[in-house]
Design a protein around this motif. Structure first.
Motif, PDB file in Angstrom:
ATOM      1  N   ARG A 118       0.869  -1.181   0.000  1.00 34.02           N
ATOM      2  CA  ARG A 118       0.000   0.000   0.000  1.00 34.02           C
ATOM      3  C   ARG A 118       0.897   1.219   0.000  1.00 34.02           C
ATOM      4  O   ARG A 118       1.851   1.302   0.773  1.00 34.02           O
ATOM      5  CB  ARG A 118      -0.888  -0.008   1.233  1.00 34.02           C
ATOM      6  CG  ARG A 118      -1.888   1.102   1.243  1.00 34.02           C
ATOM      7  CD  ARG A 118      -2.805   0.982   2.431  1.00 34.02           C
ATOM      8  NE  ARG A 118      -3.929   1.871   2.242  1.00 34.02           N
ATOM      9  CZ  ARG A 118      -5.032   1.825   2.947  1.00 34.02           C
ATOM     10  NH1 ARG A 118      -5.163   0.910   3.880  1.00 34.02           N
ATOM     11  NH2 ARG A 118      -5.996   2.664   2.729  1.00 34.02           N
ATOM     12  N   ASP A 119       0.596   2.161  -0.870  1.00 33.36           N
ATOM     13  CA  ASP A 119       1.368   3.392  -0.968  1.00 33.36           C
ATOM     14  C   ASP A 119       0.365   4.531  -1.026  1.00 33.36           C
ATOM     15  O   ASP A 119      -0.318   4.706  -2.047  1.00 33.36           O
ATOM     16  CB  ASP A 119       2.264   3.369  -2.211  1.00 33.36           C
ATOM     17  CG  ASP A 119       3.216   4.549  -2.286  1.00 33.36           C
ATOM     18  OD1 ASP A 119       3.220   5.384  -1.359  1.00 33.36           O
ATOM     19  OD2 ASP A 119       3.966   4.637  -3.273  1.00 33.36           O
ATOM     20  N   GLY A 120       0.213   5.244   0.071  1.00 32.85           N
ATOM     21  CA  GLY A 120      -0.834   6.264   0.154  1.00 32.85           C
ATOM     22  C   GLY A 120      -2.189   5.587   0.127  1.00 32.85           C
ATOM     23  O   GLY A 120      -2.439   4.650   0.865  1.00 32.85           O
ATOM     24  N   GLY A 121      -3.055   6.005  -0.781  1.00 31.63           N
ATOM     25  CA  GLY A 121      -4.375   5.405  -0.889  1.00 31.63           C
ATOM     26  C   GLY A 121      -4.465   4.320  -1.944  1.00 31.63           C
ATOM     27  O   GLY A 121      -5.533   3.786  -2.199  1.00 31.63           O
ATOM     28  N   ALA A 122      -3.333   3.975  -2.570  1.00 33.50           N
ATOM     29  CA  ALA A 122      -3.332   2.994  -3.660  1.00 33.50           C
ATOM     30  C   ALA A 122      -2.697   1.679  -3.217  1.00 33.50           C
ATOM     31  O   ALA A 122      -1.859   1.648  -2.310  1.00 33.50           O
ATOM     32  CB  ALA A 122      -2.580   3.546  -4.864  1.00 33.50           C
ATOM     33  N   GLN A 176      -0.179  -1.315 -10.415  1.00 33.78           N
ATOM     34  CA  GLN A 176      -1.159  -0.635  -9.597  1.00 33.78           C
ATOM     35  C   GLN A 176      -2.464  -1.399  -9.746  1.00 33.78           C
ATOM     36  O   GLN A 176      -2.795  -1.852 -10.847  1.00 33.78           O
ATOM     37  CB  GLN A 176      -1.349   0.806 -10.040  1.00 33.78           C
ATOM     38  CG  GLN A 176      -2.331   1.556  -9.172  1.00 33.78           C
ATOM     39  CD  GLN A 176      -2.449   3.022  -9.526  1.00 33.78           C
ATOM     40  OE1 GLN A 176      -1.639   3.562 -10.281  1.00 33.78           O
ATOM     41  NE2 GLN A 176      -3.460   3.668  -8.993  1.00 33.78           N
ATOM     42  N   THR A 235     -11.119  -3.738  -0.390  1.00 34.20           N
ATOM     43  CA  THR A 235      -9.803  -3.391   0.130  1.00 34.20           C
ATOM     44  C   THR A 235      -9.264  -4.545   0.967  1.00 34.20           C
ATOM     45  O   THR A 235      -9.775  -4.819   2.048  1.00 34.20           O
ATOM     46  CB  THR A 235      -9.903  -2.115   0.992  1.00 34.20           C
ATOM     47  OG1 THR A 235     -10.531  -1.105   0.220  1.00 34.20           O
ATOM     48  CG2 THR A 235      -8.535  -1.645   1.430  1.00 34.20           C
TER      49      THR A 235
END
Length: 65
Positions: A14-18, A30, A36
């Motif tokens: 997970r990187d930020g909201g992605a 991505q 989720t």
């Protein structure tokens, strides 16, 4: 190529909201996810989906590998 079916293993990150799949073969995708999978972050998973853009996969499923 867009429309290509993807079935790969790697680590869900997970990187930020992605969310991304760090591929076992190198590089990353991505992910466009329907749900989720927070319980699978930083774990080894199998991704099944369709390539919808440059490095972007619409995931049909993400499950423990």
């Amino acid at each position: 190529m867009i429309g290509t079916r993807i079935s790969e293993t790697g680590t869900l990150i997970r990187d930020g909201g992605a969310f991304y799949l760090r591929r076992d073969l190198g590089g990353r995708y991505q992910l466009e996810l329907q749900r989720t999978p927070v319980d699978l972050v930083e774990k080894r998973v199998r991704l099944v989906g369709t390539l919808v853009g440059a490095g972007i996969v619409a995931a049909d499923g993400v499950a423990p590998a």
